[in-house]
Design a protein around this motif. Sequence first.
Motif, mmCIF file in Angstrom:
data_model
loop_
_atom_site.group_PDB
_atom_site.id
_atom_site.type_symbol
_atom_site.label_atom_id
_atom_site.label_comp_id
_atom_site.label_asym_id
_atom_site.label_seq_id
_atom_site.Cartn_x
_atom_site.Cartn_y
_atom_site.Cartn_z
ATOM 1 N N ARG A 183 4.912 -41.931 -4.529
ATOM 2 C CA ARG A 183 4.293 -43.245 -4.780
ATOM 3 C C ARG A 183 2.790 -43.214 -4.519
ATOM 4 N N GLN A 184 2.380 -42.355 -3.599
ATOM 5 C CA GLN A 184 0.965 -42.311 -3.226
ATOM 6 C C GLN A 184 0.131 -41.428 -4.147
ATOM 7 N N PHE A 185 0.739 -40.937 -5.215
ATOM 8 C CA PHE A 185 -0.003 -40.125 -6.177
ATOM 9 C C PHE A 185 0.092 -40.703 -7.585
ATOM 10 N N SER A 186 0.459 -41.958 -7.672
ATOM 11 C CA SER A 186 0.573 -42.640 -8.961
ATOM 12 C C SER A 186 -0.511 -43.712 -9.053
ATOM 13 N N LEU A 187 -1.400 -43.563 -10.029
ATOM 14 C CA LEU A 187 -2.498 -44.506 -10.208
ATOM 15 C C LEU A 187 -2.092 -45.735 -11.010
ATOM 16 N N SER A 188 -0.887 -45.752 -11.530
ATOM 17 C CA SER A 188 -0.487 -46.816 -12.450
ATOM 18 C C SER A 188 -0.448 -48.187 -11.776
ATOM 19 N N ASP A 189 -0.211 -48.234 -10.462
ATOM 20 C CA ASP A 189 -0.069 -49.513 -9.776
ATOM 21 C C ASP A 189 -1.369 -49.995 -9.125
ATOM 22 N N THR A 190 -2.438 -49.210 -9.251
ATOM 23 C CA THR A 190 -3.703 -49.561 -8.605
ATOM 24 C C THR A 190 -4.803 -49.666 -9.646
ATOM 25 N N PRO A 191 -5.221 -50.883 -10.028
ATOM 26 C CA PRO A 191 -6.287 -51.031 -11.019
ATOM 27 C C PRO A 191 -7.622 -50.504 -10.495
ATOM 28 N N LEU A 192 -8.496 -50.158 -11.427
ATOM 29 C CA LEU A 192 -9.788 -49.580 -11.062
ATOM 30 C C LEU A 192 -10.604 -50.531 -10.188
ATOM 31 N N SER A 193 -10.530 -51.837 -10.466
ATOM 32 C CA SER A 193 -11.284 -52.805 -9.667
ATOM 33 C C SER A 193 -10.824 -52.802 -8.221
ATOM 34 N N SER A 194 -9.523 -52.642 -7.999
ATOM 35 C CA SER A 194 -9.003 -52.581 -6.638
ATOM 36 C C SER A 194 -9.467 -51.314 -5.930
ATOM 37 N N MET A 195 -9.522 -50.209 -6.657
ATOM 38 C CA MET A 195 -10.016 -48.975 -6.060
ATOM 39 C C MET A 195 -11.474 -49.124 -5.648
ATOM 40 N N GLY A 196 -12.244 -49.871 -6.440
ATOM 41 C CA GLY A 196 -13.635 -50.127 -6.065
ATOM 42 C C GLY A 196 -13.738 -50.867 -4.754
ATOM 43 N N LEU A 197 -12.906 -51.886 -4.556
ATOM 44 C CA LEU A 197 -12.893 -52.618 -3.297
ATOM 45 C C LEU A 197 -12.458 -51.718 -2.141
ATOM 46 N N GLY A 198 -11.507 -50.836 -2.434
ATOM 47 C CA GLY A 198 -11.060 -49.905 -1.404
ATOM 48 C C GLY A 198 -12.162 -48.961 -0.960
ATOM 49 N N VAL A 199 -12.962 -48.503 -1.914
ATOM 50 C CA VAL A 199 -14.074 -47.612 -1.580
ATOM 51 C C VAL A 199 -15.092 -48.342 -0.712
ATOM 52 N N VAL A 200 -15.295 -49.632 -0.985
ATOM 53 C CA VAL A 200 -16.187 -50.428 -0.136
ATOM 54 C C VAL A 200 -15.692 -50.413 1.311
ATOM 55 N N VAL A 201 -14.395 -50.651 1.504
ATOM 56 C CA VAL A 201 -13.812 -50.622 2.848
ATOM 57 C C VAL A 201 -13.974 -49.237 3.472
ATOM 58 N N ALA A 202 -13.747 -48.192 2.666
ATOM 59 C CA ALA A 202 -13.851 -46.819 3.176
ATOM 60 C C ALA A 202 -15.264 -46.514 3.649
ATOM 61 N N ILE A 203 -16.254 -46.902 2.867
ATOM 62 C CA ILE A 203 -17.637 -46.611 3.239
ATOM 63 C C ILE A 203 -18.026 -47.370 4.500
ATOM 64 N N PHE A 204 -17.590 -48.621 4.591
ATOM 65 C CA PHE A 204 -17.896 -49.385 5.788
ATOM 66 C C PHE A 204 -17.159 -48.827 7.005
ATOM 67 N N SER A 205 -16.042 -48.138 6.782
ATOM 68 C CA SER A 205 -15.332 -47.488 7.891
ATOM 69 C C SER A 205 -16.080 -46.259 8.400
#
Length: 474
Positions: A183-205
């Motif tokens: 499940r953690q290697f399937s991109l089908s359930d995670t839209p690109l916009s959500s990944m962008g928000l995730g990267v924001v959280v990652a950088i702030f971490s």
Amino acid sequence: MESNALRANCLSFSELLGQAVALISPTMTAALIIPVMFSNTANMSWLAYLLGTVMLLFVALNLNQFARRSAGVGSMYAYVSRGLGLTAGGIAGWCLVWAYLGIAMAGMTGFAVFAGKLAEMVGLSASPVVFFVICGAAAWYCAWKNVQLSAVLMLVLEGVSMLLIVGLCTLVLSQHHFAIDARQFSLSDTPLSSMGLGVVVAIFSLVGFECATAFGTEAKNPLKSIPRAVIWSLIVSGVFFVFVTYAMVDGFNGYSMTLDKIDAPLNVLAELAHVKFLQVPLSLGAMFTFFSLALSCINAGARVIFAMGRHGLFHASTAGSHSTNETPHVAISVMAAIAFIVPTVLTLLHNEPLDIFNWVGTLAAFGFLVPYFLITIAAPVYLARIGQLRRRDMGYCVAALLLLLIPAVGSVYPVPPAPVIYFPYLFVAYLLAGVVWIVSFHRRVPAARARIREEFAAMHEGYPLSSNPPLTEI
């Protein structure tokens, strides 16, 4: 009695690494931030942390263009000044003070959250202000007393906590027979916009990796140990985030609540793994790592204030160092006092420590982004000036600038709810006040510019003019 010098040649590479990792605070992310990441990127959260780490490595490569060539107190304040001029450098330092203060407050509030949980486990209760007093006083004393003591303490506390978390996550994966979680290697359930928000959280971490550069005067072999600490703090923390996030998502598979709805994921994970006895040491580890976070920020922020105080941008008293401890004790006291007062006032106004933690952490992130942009632009300008600019250096600059746009835009769009919606305006007001003050200072005291440039020029070979008296125009 006071002097104007800090203790030279006392921090090893491992101690500098401990300072940087403590400021990044991997335990904080595991304890409180990974659920936020999961709310954005779900099963692909580990990938967001991987991308965030790679992005900031490009910023670190630009930062290390300076760190490999010069060393001194003041972190990116000095570096940006050498690349883009004293006004830009002053703005970078002004923003770093904001950033380190915000994260120090986050450290104090996080300490209060987990100290409160431990107190509840034994049937006790106390106001968060009590825990602010304990954390603030202990952090102030360690920073005031001895920078090496602070570094060793942070290295041990954060290291033990990270080992506990890695051990728990390894146990979780072993109970799943180390099977790959498809499940953690399937991109089908995670839209690109959500990944962008995730990267924001990652950088702030991951912000705070640059703090080793603030200890150039106190580091052993600074032109080698500081660049290594910058890079390795990012790599160690990034790998930790990817591994722990993957294990936590796997461990909560099939649980009655999703990861983003859980406020103490490590304790719940220990219960799911049938090692409930680890809840106390995990909470203790989290509490101590938040203390380390506050201590690291007080140390790093005080060095920036000390450097700017030497140049007249802060009151001359902040440029003094303790005659025995050789620490910037006035700057340390200012950092510790503000980091204590703000969350205390917000708590007395009936706000919860976890809310305060989120607010001050978000505000601090703005303070990191501005110096990151400035150092990225400053690097090729500086290299061109000394005749060492290469094509790949321009590539590092362009890549870092493009990647930094992701957290810059993501921090204001989509428009966040109140009160976070007002935070950018608060930071801009602080930034504008700094610009006005810095520009007016250099106009009022034109002689300061030559003196500051002389000191920065002496840093080129890693030997700052630490014996010069500070400027005392304000």
